[in-house]
Scaffold this motif. Structure first.
Motif, PDB file in Angstrom:
ATOM      1  N   CYS A  51       0.806  -1.061  -0.059  1.00 56.89           N
ATOM      2  CA  CYS A  51       0.092  -0.035  -0.125  1.00 56.89           C
ATOM      3  C   CYS A  51       0.849   1.093  -0.118  1.00 56.89           C
ATOM      4  CB  CYS A  51      -1.181  -0.022   1.142  1.00 56.89           C
ATOM      5  SG  CYS A  51      -0.150   0.127   2.677  1.00 56.89           S
ATOM      6  N   GLY A  52       0.248   2.207  -0.272  1.00 57.97           N
ATOM      7  CA  GLY A  52       0.928   3.580  -0.308  1.00 57.97           C
ATOM      8  C   GLY A  52       0.049   4.827  -0.126  1.00 57.97           C
ATOM      9  N   ILE A  53       0.537   5.859   0.069  1.00 59.88           N
ATOM     10  CA  ILE A  53      -0.118   7.121   0.262  1.00 59.88           C
ATOM     11  C   ILE A  53       0.408   8.109  -0.955  1.00 59.88           C
ATOM     12  CG2 ILE A  53      -0.473   9.215   1.540  1.00 59.88           C
ATOM     13  CD1 ILE A  53      -0.098   7.343   4.049  1.00 59.88           C
ATOM     14  N   GLN A  54      -0.583   8.874  -1.416  1.00 56.06           N
ATOM     15  CA  GLN A  54       0.041   9.768  -2.616  1.00 56.06           C
ATOM     16  C   GLN A  54       1.492  10.319  -2.429  1.00 56.06           C
ATOM     17  OE1 GLN A  54      -1.934  13.406  -3.295  1.00 56.06           O
ATOM     18  NE2 GLN A  54      -2.467  12.731  -5.436  1.00 56.06           N
ATOM     19  N   GLY A  55       2.332  10.057  -3.226  1.00 59.17           N
ATOM     20  CA  GLY A  55       3.429  10.758  -3.420  1.00 59.17           C
ATOM     21  C   GLY A  55       4.670   9.661  -2.872  1.00 59.17           C
ATOM     22  N   MET A  56       4.192   8.795  -2.106  1.00 62.76           N
ATOM     23  CA  MET A  56       5.216   7.342  -1.980  1.00 62.76           C
ATOM     24  C   MET A  56       5.775   6.715  -3.194  1.00 62.76           C
ATOM     25  SD  MET A  56       3.622   5.636   1.609  1.00 62.76           S
ATOM     26  CE  MET A  56       4.802   4.350   1.639  1.00 62.76           C
ATOM     27  N   THR A  71       4.175   4.933  -9.121  1.00 61.74           N
ATOM     28  CA  THR A  71       4.237   6.538  -9.664  1.00 61.74           C
ATOM     29  C   THR A  71       2.638   6.944  -9.876  1.00 61.74           C
ATOM     30  OG1 THR A  71       5.904   6.015 -11.490  1.00 61.74           O
ATOM     31  CG2 THR A  71       4.776   7.954 -11.864  1.00 61.74           C
ATOM     32  N   TRP A  72       2.537   8.019  -9.029  1.00 60.04           N
ATOM     33  CA  TRP A  72       1.459   8.766  -8.724  1.00 60.04           C
ATOM     34  C   TRP A  72       1.125   9.842 -10.020  1.00 60.04           C
ATOM     35  CZ3 TRP A  72      -1.743   6.738  -4.940  1.00 60.04           C
ATOM     36  CH2 TRP A  72      -1.104   6.091  -3.939  1.00 60.04           C
ATOM     37  N   ASN A  73      -0.206   9.887 -10.677  1.00 62.26           N
ATOM     38  CA  ASN A  73      -0.400  10.648 -11.495  1.00 62.26           C
ATOM     39  C   ASN A  73      -1.789  11.202 -11.162  1.00 62.26           C
ATOM     40  OD1 ASN A  73       1.959  10.393 -13.223  1.00 62.26           O
ATOM     41  ND2 ASN A  73       1.014   8.292 -13.839  1.00 62.26           N
ATOM     42  N   SER A  74      -2.326  12.148 -12.004  1.00 57.34           N
ATOM     43  CA  SER A  74      -3.520  12.869 -11.467  1.00 57.34           C
ATOM     44  C   SER A  74      -4.713  11.799 -11.385  1.00 57.34           C
ATOM     45  CB  SER A  74      -4.038  14.080 -12.301  1.00 57.34           C
ATOM     46  OG  SER A  74      -4.279  13.461 -13.612  1.00 57.34           O
ATOM     47  N   LYS A  75      -4.902  10.911 -12.134  1.00 54.71           N
ATOM     48  CA  LYS A  75      -5.861   9.993 -12.240  1.00 54.71           C
ATOM     49  C   LYS A  75      -5.522   8.520 -12.482  1.00 54.71           C
ATOM     50  CE  LYS A  75      -9.742  13.086 -13.220  1.00 54.71           C
ATOM     51  NZ  LYS A  75     -10.830  13.254 -13.933  1.00 54.71           N
TER      52      LYS A  75
END
Length: 107
Positions: A51-56, A71-75
């Protein structure tokens, strides 16, 4: 406080693994949290969760070091393995993976 993330609701989904080095999960919202796991069908136990939180960049638990990354993107969230050895964590061919995504709440 600036930078805090408030959340509401959740989205639950699944996919079948295909051994690719990357897996992109697309949403109709900006994800703030992602939990991903594979359930072993013969025992019903969760395996290979992360699991991860946005930005990890590297998911928790980090027992695979930097070999799997987010890799976190807008959607969307792109999950990437450093080599085919690590695809079994999130994209093993023929296995079903489940995920829970919680959207970022914008005031």
């Amino acid at each position: 406080m600036t930078g805090d993330i408030s959340i509401k609701g959740a989205y639950v989904g699944s996919y079948i693994g295909n051994n690719a080095l990357t897996k992109t999960l697309n949403f109709n919202f900006e994800p703030a949290y992602l939990m991903l796991f594979m359930v072993q069908t013969n025992t019903g136990t969760a395996q290979n969760y992360m699991c991860g939180i946005q930005g990890m960049k590297y998911p928790f638990p980090n027992n695979n070091g930097t070999y799997v990354s987010f890799t976190w993107n807008s959607k969307s969230v792109i999950i990437t393995a450093a080599s085919s050895y690590y695809t079994s964590i999130f994209n093993n061919n023929g296995y079903t993976y489940y995920y829970i995504a919680i959207p970022k709440f914008n005031n």
